[in-house]
Design a protein around this motif. Structure first.
Motif, PDB file in Angstrom:
ATOM      1  N   PHE A  42     -46.852  33.522  -3.084  1.00 57.93           N
ATOM      2  CA  PHE A  42     -47.020  34.940  -2.763  1.00 57.93           C
ATOM      3  C   PHE A  42     -47.723  35.129  -1.427  1.00 57.93           C
ATOM      4  O   PHE A  42     -47.319  35.952  -0.593  1.00 57.93           O
ATOM      5  CB  PHE A  42     -47.813  35.616  -3.890  1.00 57.93           C
ATOM      6  CG  PHE A  42     -48.362  36.968  -3.548  1.00 57.93           C
ATOM      7  CD1 PHE A  42     -47.528  38.045  -3.272  1.00 57.93           C
ATOM      8  CD2 PHE A  42     -49.742  37.180  -3.491  1.00 57.93           C
ATOM      9  CE1 PHE A  42     -48.047  39.296  -2.960  1.00 57.93           C
ATOM     10  CE2 PHE A  42     -50.265  38.417  -3.180  1.00 57.93           C
ATOM     11  CZ  PHE A  42     -49.413  39.484  -2.908  1.00 57.93           C
ATOM     12  N   LEU A  43     -48.789  34.341  -1.199  1.00 62.57           N
ATOM     13  CA  LEU A  43     -49.631  34.583  -0.035  1.00 62.57           C
ATOM     14  C   LEU A  43     -49.014  34.123   1.283  1.00 62.57           C
ATOM     15  O   LEU A  43     -49.150  34.809   2.302  1.00 62.57           O
ATOM     16  CB  LEU A  43     -50.996  33.913  -0.222  1.00 62.57           C
ATOM     17  CG  LEU A  43     -51.960  34.601  -1.181  1.00 62.57           C
ATOM     18  CD1 LEU A  43     -53.272  33.842  -1.260  1.00 62.57           C
ATOM     19  CD2 LEU A  43     -52.219  36.039  -0.732  1.00 62.57           C
ATOM     20  N   LYS A  44     -48.358  32.973   1.284  1.00 63.53           N
ATOM     21  CA  LYS A  44     -47.886  32.448   2.574  1.00 63.53           C
ATOM     22  C   LYS A  44     -46.930  33.399   3.282  1.00 63.53           C
ATOM     23  O   LYS A  44     -47.154  33.759   4.442  1.00 63.53           O
ATOM     24  CB  LYS A  44     -47.251  31.065   2.409  1.00 63.53           C
ATOM     25  CG  LYS A  44     -46.863  30.473   3.772  1.00 63.53           C
ATOM     26  CD  LYS A  44     -46.522  29.008   3.702  1.00 63.53           C
ATOM     27  CE  LYS A  44     -46.276  28.462   5.103  1.00 63.53           C
ATOM     28  NZ  LYS A  44     -46.004  27.005   5.079  1.00 63.53           N
ATOM     29  N   PRO A  45     -45.852  33.854   2.648  1.00 63.34           N
ATOM     30  CA  PRO A  45     -44.954  34.769   3.367  1.00 63.34           C
ATOM     31  C   PRO A  45     -45.611  36.107   3.686  1.00 63.34           C
ATOM     32  O   PRO A  45     -45.336  36.699   4.735  1.00 63.34           O
ATOM     33  CB  PRO A  45     -43.763  34.932   2.418  1.00 63.34           C
ATOM     34  CG  PRO A  45     -44.273  34.534   1.083  1.00 63.34           C
ATOM     35  CD  PRO A  45     -45.313  33.508   1.309  1.00 63.34           C
ATOM     36  N   ALA A  46     -46.475  36.585   2.774  1.00 64.42           N
ATOM     37  CA  ALA A  46     -47.114  37.881   3.011  1.00 64.42           C
ATOM     38  C   ALA A  46     -48.058  37.816   4.208  1.00 64.42           C
ATOM     39  O   ALA A  46     -48.065  38.712   5.063  1.00 64.42           O
ATOM     40  CB  ALA A  46     -47.867  38.319   1.756  1.00 64.42           C
ATOM     41  N   LEU A  47     -48.864  36.765   4.283  1.00 60.20           N
ATOM     42  CA  LEU A  47     -49.798  36.626   5.396  1.00 60.20           C
ATOM     43  C   LEU A  47     -49.064  36.293   6.697  1.00 60.20           C
ATOM     44  O   LEU A  47     -49.450  36.743   7.778  1.00 60.20           O
ATOM     45  CB  LEU A  47     -50.837  35.555   5.081  1.00 60.20           C
ATOM     46  CG  LEU A  47     -51.839  35.921   3.990  1.00 60.20           C
ATOM     47  CD1 LEU A  47     -52.689  34.705   3.602  1.00 60.20           C
ATOM     48  CD2 LEU A  47     -52.751  37.067   4.431  1.00 60.20           C
ATOM     49  N   THR A  48     -47.999  35.509   6.589  1.00 59.53           N
ATOM     50  CA  THR A  48     -47.198  35.204   7.772  1.00 59.53           C
ATOM     51  C   THR A  48     -46.574  36.478   8.335  1.00 59.53           C
ATOM     52  O   THR A  48     -46.562  36.705   9.550  1.00 59.53           O
ATOM     53  CB  THR A  48     -46.094  34.180   7.431  1.00 59.53           C
ATOM     54  OG1 THR A  48     -46.702  32.973   6.961  1.00 59.53           O
ATOM     55  CG2 THR A  48     -45.260  33.862   8.658  1.00 59.53           C
ATOM     56  N   ALA A  49     -46.067  37.327   7.441  1.00 64.06           N
ATOM     57  CA  ALA A  49     -45.480  38.593   7.879  1.00 64.06           C
ATOM     58  C   ALA A  49     -46.512  39.497   8.538  1.00 64.06           C
ATOM     59  O   ALA A  49     -46.178  40.327   9.390  1.00 64.06           O
ATOM     60  CB  ALA A  49     -44.833  39.303   6.687  1.00 64.06           C
ATOM     61  N   ALA A  50     -47.787  39.325   8.136  1.00 68.84           N
ATOM     62  CA  ALA A  50     -48.863  40.131   8.735  1.00 68.84           C
ATOM     63  C   ALA A  50     -49.328  39.554  10.067  1.00 68.84           C
ATOM     64  O   ALA A  50     -50.223  40.118  10.700  1.00 68.84           O
ATOM     65  CB  ALA A  50     -50.038  40.213   7.767  1.00 68.84           C
ATOM     66  N   GLY A  51     -48.730  38.434  10.479  1.00 66.55           N
ATOM     67  CA  GLY A  51     -49.043  37.889  11.796  1.00 66.55           C
ATOM     68  C   GLY A  51     -49.985  36.712  11.810  1.00 66.55           C
ATOM     69  O   GLY A  51     -50.436  36.289  12.886  1.00 66.55           O
ATOM     70  N   TYR A  52     -50.290  36.150  10.642  1.00 66.70           N
ATOM     71  CA  TYR A  52     -51.228  35.035  10.573  1.00 66.70           C
ATOM     72  C   TYR A  52     -50.483  33.711  10.408  1.00 66.70           C
ATOM     73  O   TYR A  52     -49.414  33.652   9.804  1.00 66.70           O
ATOM     74  CB  TYR A  52     -52.192  35.216   9.403  1.00 66.70           C
ATOM     75  CG  TYR A  52     -53.026  36.472   9.500  1.00 66.70           C
ATOM     76  CD1 TYR A  52     -54.053  36.576  10.431  1.00 66.70           C
ATOM     77  CD2 TYR A  52     -52.762  37.558   8.667  1.00 66.70           C
ATOM     78  CE1 TYR A  52     -54.805  37.741  10.529  1.00 66.70           C
ATOM     79  CE2 TYR A  52     -53.514  38.723   8.759  1.00 66.70           C
ATOM     80  CZ  TYR A  52     -54.530  38.802   9.686  1.00 66.70           C
ATOM     81  OH  TYR A  52     -55.276  39.953   9.785  1.00 66.70           O
ATOM     82  N   GLU A  53     -51.092  32.658  10.944  1.00 72.85           N
ATOM     83  CA  GLU A  53     -50.623  31.301  10.673  1.00 72.85           C
ATOM     84  C   GLU A  53     -51.309  30.837   9.396  1.00 72.85           C
ATOM     85  O   GLU A  53     -52.533  30.985   9.261  1.00 72.85           O
ATOM     86  CB  GLU A  53     -50.978  30.371  11.832  1.00 72.85           C
ATOM     87  CG  GLU A  53     -50.563  28.928  11.615  1.00 72.85           C
ATOM     88  CD  GLU A  53     -51.025  28.010  12.741  1.00 72.85           C
ATOM     89  OE1 GLU A  53     -50.969  26.780  12.543  1.00 72.85           O
ATOM     90  OE2 GLU A  53     -51.452  28.523  13.794  1.00 72.85           O
TER      91      GLU A  53
END
Length: 228
Positions: free
Chosen positions: A18-29
């Motif tokens: 859940f977190l990886k794609p959501a945080l990636t979409a928010a601009g984070y590595e």
């Protein structure tokens, strides 16, 4: 896109998925770890800007990860916590974690906490000179607090408590941390002191002390000064 790097430490595959794609979409590595050992290794080698840490890890307690990290790093740490682990959550905060978020959670709430942690990290290089929120201004150079331009008369302890909360704006500060910093280690359990002084502060700075907008209560944990 921020480009900031987040280390997510959780052994639950569904949380990681859940977190990886959501945080990636928010601009984070995003860097992922499933154990405390991996977390400490990646924290040392990958230089994350924020660590999101579950307390229940298979190889060590999340609180031990916090303690070890705080031995050499000031990276912001956001705890993932279940409601029935409140005492462990408080212990992690007292050990040096910056904030917590309860499971289940929404990505909007988590990214807001991440942004707050990153802003606080940027401010850590020096003491803030002033902060303004909801008509209240704190000027630490002049030791002056005003509300809508009018001077607010505070006792020395009230002022110290307010500045400590403001210095950690947006982050929860535990009862013990506040009591120890303002009144000393001997008063770490004197919650009555803290409730009285927070009540006095609210009477002096809040527009509606019964519904505070500046100093928020984190039930059972501590207080949070609203991030300006």
């Amino acid at each position: 896109m921020s480009g900031d790097r987040i280390l997510v430490v959780d052994d639950e595959p569904q949380i990681q998925r859940f977190l990886k794609p959501a945080l990636t979409a928010a601009g984070y590595e995003v860097i992922q770890a499933a154990t405390g050992t991996e977390a400490l290794k990646f924290a040392a080698t990958a230089a994350p800007d924020v660590v999101i840490l579950d307390l229940g890890l298979p190889d060590m307690d999340g609180k031990d990860v916090v303690a070890k990290l705080r031995g050499w790093s000031e990276v912001p740490i956001i705890i993932l916590s279940a409601r029935d682990r409140e005492t462990e959550k408080i212990a992690a905060l007292d050990l040096g974690a910056d904030d917590y978020i309860e499971k289940p959670f929404g990505i909007g709430e988590l990214t807001a906490r991440v942004r707050t942690a990153l802003r606080h990290r940027m401010r850590q290089a020096g003491e803030f000179e002033s902060v303004s929120v909801d008509g209240v201004e704190i000027d630490t150079l002049r030791r002056l607090v005003t509300r809508d331009g009018e001077t607010v008369k505070l006792t020395p302890k009230e002022y110290d408590l307010l500045v400590l909360l403001a210095r950690h704006a947006g982050r929860v500060v535990t009862h013990r941390t506040l009591l120890t910093a303002v009144w000393g280690p001997a008063h770490g359990e004197d919650l009555h002191y803290l409730r009285v002084f927070v009540g006095q502060l609210r009477q002096k700075i809040e527009r509606d002390p019964a519904h505070p907008a500046i100093i928020r209560t984190e039930p059972g944990v501590g207080y949070r000064f609203v991030d300006a």
